[in-house]
Design an enzyme around this catalytic site. Structure first.
Site, PDB file in Angstrom:
ATOM      1  N   GLU A  54       6.126   0.618   2.064  1.00  0.00           N
ATOM      2  CA  GLU A  54       4.936   0.500   2.898  1.00  0.00           C
ATOM      3  C   GLU A  54       5.303   0.007   4.303  1.00  0.00           C
ATOM      4  O   GLU A  54       6.302  -0.695   4.492  1.00  0.00           O
ATOM      5  CB  GLU A  54       3.950  -0.509   2.292  1.00  0.00           C
ATOM      6  CG  GLU A  54       3.501  -0.201   0.884  1.00  0.00           C
ATOM      7  CD  GLU A  54       2.695  -1.334   0.254  1.00  0.00           C
ATOM      8  OE1 GLU A  54       2.094  -1.096  -0.809  1.00  0.00           O
ATOM      9  OE2 GLU A  54       2.679  -2.457   0.810  1.00  0.00           O
TER      10      GLU A  54
ATOM     11  N   HIS B 129       5.546  -9.397  -2.277  1.00  0.00           N
ATOM     12  CA  HIS B 129       4.760  -9.691  -1.087  1.00  0.00           C
ATOM     13  C   HIS B 129       3.300  -9.914  -1.449  1.00  0.00           C
ATOM     14  O   HIS B 129       2.850  -9.587  -2.552  1.00  0.00           O
ATOM     15  CB  HIS B 129       4.873  -8.553  -0.074  1.00  0.00           C
ATOM     16  CG  HIS B 129       4.365  -7.226  -0.577  1.00  0.00           C
ATOM     17  ND1 HIS B 129       5.133  -6.381  -1.345  1.00  0.00           N
ATOM     18  CD2 HIS B 129       3.159  -6.600  -0.438  1.00  0.00           C
ATOM     19  CE1 HIS B 129       4.441  -5.297  -1.648  1.00  0.00           C
ATOM     20  NE2 HIS B 129       3.229  -5.408  -1.126  1.00  0.00           N
TER      21      HIS B 129
ATOM     22  N   HIS C  14       6.779  -3.082  -5.691  1.00  0.00           N
ATOM     23  CA  HIS C  14       6.724  -1.670  -6.051  1.00  0.00           C
ATOM     24  C   HIS C  14       8.116  -1.182  -6.436  1.00  0.00           C
ATOM     25  O   HIS C  14       9.117  -1.619  -5.856  1.00  0.00           O
ATOM     26  CB  HIS C  14       6.162  -0.850  -4.893  1.00  0.00           C
ATOM     27  CG  HIS C  14       4.878  -1.397  -4.357  1.00  0.00           C
ATOM     28  ND1 HIS C  14       3.728  -1.463  -5.111  1.00  0.00           N
ATOM     29  CD2 HIS C  14       4.567  -1.948  -3.156  1.00  0.00           C
ATOM     30  CE1 HIS C  14       2.759  -2.002  -4.396  1.00  0.00           C
ATOM     31  NE2 HIS C  14       3.248  -2.313  -3.215  1.00  0.00           N
TER      32      HIS C  14
ATOM     33  N   ARG D  18       2.566  -6.558 -10.679  1.00  0.00           N
ATOM     34  CA  ARG D  18       1.948  -7.785 -10.154  1.00  0.00           C
ATOM     35  C   ARG D  18       2.714  -9.016 -10.612  1.00  0.00           C
ATOM     36  O   ARG D  18       3.261  -9.052 -11.712  1.00  0.00           O
ATOM     37  CB  ARG D  18       0.483  -7.851 -10.571  1.00  0.00           C
ATOM     38  CG  ARG D  18      -0.354  -6.734  -9.954  1.00  0.00           C
ATOM     39  CD  ARG D  18      -1.809  -6.753 -10.391  1.00  0.00           C
ATOM     40  NE  ARG D  18      -2.549  -5.690  -9.713  1.00  0.00           N
ATOM     41  CZ  ARG D  18      -2.595  -4.435 -10.141  1.00  0.00           C
ATOM     42  NH1 ARG D  18      -1.961  -4.108 -11.263  1.00  0.00           N
ATOM     43  NH2 ARG D  18      -3.267  -3.520  -9.466  1.00  0.00           N
TER      44      ARG D  18
ATOM     45  N   GLN E  12       2.753  -8.908  -5.444  1.00  0.00           N
ATOM     46  CA  GLN E  12       3.085  -7.619  -6.038  1.00  0.00           C
ATOM     47  C   GLN E  12       4.368  -7.058  -5.459  1.00  0.00           C
ATOM     48  O   GLN E  12       4.829  -7.454  -4.383  1.00  0.00           O
ATOM     49  CB  GLN E  12       1.942  -6.625  -5.831  1.00  0.00           C
ATOM     50  CG  GLN E  12       1.548  -6.407  -4.381  1.00  0.00           C
ATOM     51  CD  GLN E  12       0.297  -5.547  -4.264  1.00  0.00           C
ATOM     52  OE1 GLN E  12       0.374  -4.336  -4.083  1.00  0.00           O
ATOM     53  NE2 GLN E  12      -0.861  -6.192  -4.381  1.00  0.00           N
TER      54      GLN E  12
END
Length: 427
Positions: free
Chosen positions: A138, A270, A103, A289, A101
């Site tokens: 993240e 990642h 982002h 995804r 996935q």
């Protein structure tokens, strides 16, 4: 300062034993526990206990913030991010590999959300990519050995890896990267694989897995690319026939030791493979995804979001901030994450809320404005947390014994505990 009860997310890739072990439970949990969410996410908000909560004494943290945004978030955070907590803190336990996935950036999220809204795609639709207008960088910190794939590997190293497993059927694909060993070559090879007809995947993938087996056998289960070959076999077993198994071979394979962290910026492809860690992110649910999942894969949108520049996946131990606290740096204003090791004595945290204090080892007594909360008596111990609003004063933390579980080598120094501290980042 209030007790914060997490939301348990039970996914198939979660563990029945990892979080149970942290809690000190004698046996496994009834269902796989994949993530504990500590935050005020609209999809699943944690709950606070105590205060003026009616009924069973629990209130959604989302509701608490919405009812008193200034008192809970503070004027500065409110001005910067509006009436919402800008970060989401998680405790994650991966027994099996997660999906590939990435982002979006903030601009991509804004454009994508408005586009899907204009198209009338419901927020809960399985083909919806953008559920909010925010990006989702993240940081993950390992609590135990943590294996992951993160970012595209240097193209020439990937050429060496694919050549080492000796699969003639890969030669045409390998030529794409050998002839253009840069982000354009990575984009071309990744696009070729992710758009490959399923019949071709079923022919090529078994050959690749056989090549990995042969590589390990020929090198005594070792060799320069042993970790990559084993990961490919692990992923191939977990997701048979999934083209994401091929794509995973383009990514850096990284292992975090306890206390090490990894920063995942926007556009970074990642997947977490195995381990237990603390994860903090901007408060978003936007995921594109790229395979290793039965869920919707929007290939054109994924290709628009991905960053194909090769970057090393470099673990960091954080930066010391005093004798007992380490800060895990990121270039993200929504959050700041640090860990605090307690053994003997106490630590005072300045009243610069809002913040979430998550205990990951032992037990902690927290004192705020003279009101003491004994972690053992209030069940605030490993895997549980405290919500500290902006209106709270300084918080003092002290490690205390946990009588119902074995103390980890307390010795003469007294009981040990570990706290993760999630706050809003600097402007």
């Amino acid at each position: 300062m209030l007790v914060l009860d997490a939301v348990v997310r039970s996914y198939a890739w979660g563990s029945r034993t990892a979080l149970a072990r942290l809690r000190g439970d004698a046996g496994p949990s009834a269902h796989p526990e994949a993530e504990l969410w500590f935050g005020a996410h609209p999809a699943d908000s944690a709950h606070v206990r105590g205060g003026d909560a009616p009924g069973d004494g629990r209130r959604s943290l989302l509701d608490v913030i919405e009812s008193d945004p200034v008192g809970q978030l503070g004027a500065d955070v409110l001005a910067r991010f509006g009436p919402r907590l800008p970060f989401l803190l998680k405790l994650l336990a991966a027994e099996e590999p997660l999906s590939l996935q990435a982002h979006p950036s903030r601009d991509q999220a804004l454009e994508g959300f408005d586009r899907e809204e204009g198209a009338g795609i419901p927020l809960d639709s399985p083909i919806r990519n953008y559920r909010d207008r925010n990006h989702k960088p993240e940081v993950v910190v390992a609590l135990e050995r943590f294996d992951a794939l993160a970012g595209f590997r240097d193209p020439m190293r990937t050429v060496e890896l694919l050549g080492a497993i000796g699969v003639p059927e890969l030669d045409p694909h390998l030529g794409l990267l050998r002839g253009q060993p840069d982000e354009a070559g990575l984009r071309a090879l990744f696009t070729t694989w992710i758009t490959m007809p399923q019949a071709m995947v079923h022919r090529l993938l078994p050959k690749v897995l056989e090549g990995c087996i042969g590589y390990l056998a020929g090198h005594g289960n070792g060799g320069e690319f042993a970790a990559e070959a084993r990961s490919t076999l692990q992923i191939g077993e977990a997701y048979p026939g999934d083209v994401g198994v091929l794509s995973s071979m383009l990514l850096n394979r990284v292992t975090l030791e306890p206390g090490e962290a990894l920063y995942l910026p926007d556009g970074n492809l990642h997947a977490y493979l195995h381990g237990v860690g603390v994860e903090i992110m901007a408060n978003s649910d936007n995921v594109l995804r790229g395979g290793l999942t039965p869920k919707h894969v929007d290939v054109p949108e994924l290709l628009r979001v991905l960053d194909f520049h090769s970057v090393p996946a470099t673990p960091t131990e954080g930066v010391a901030a005093g004798a007992r606290e380490r800060v895990y740096l990121s270039a993200t204003p929504e959050f700041s994450l640090s860990s605090i090791e307690l053994r003997g004595g106490c630590v005072e945290l300045s009243g610069a809320g809002p913040e979430i204090l998550l205990c990951t080892q032992g037990a902690v007594r927290a004192e705020c404005d003279g009101v003491k909360t004994d972690v053992v008596e209030t069940t605030i111990h490993a895997t549980q947390a405290l919500w500290v609003p902006a209106s709270s004063g300084p918080v003092t933390l002290t490690a205390v014994p946990r009588n119902h579980v074995q103390e980890p080598s307390a010795g003469a120094g007294g009981p040990q505990a570990q706290i993760f501290r999630a706050r809003v980042g600097a402007a």
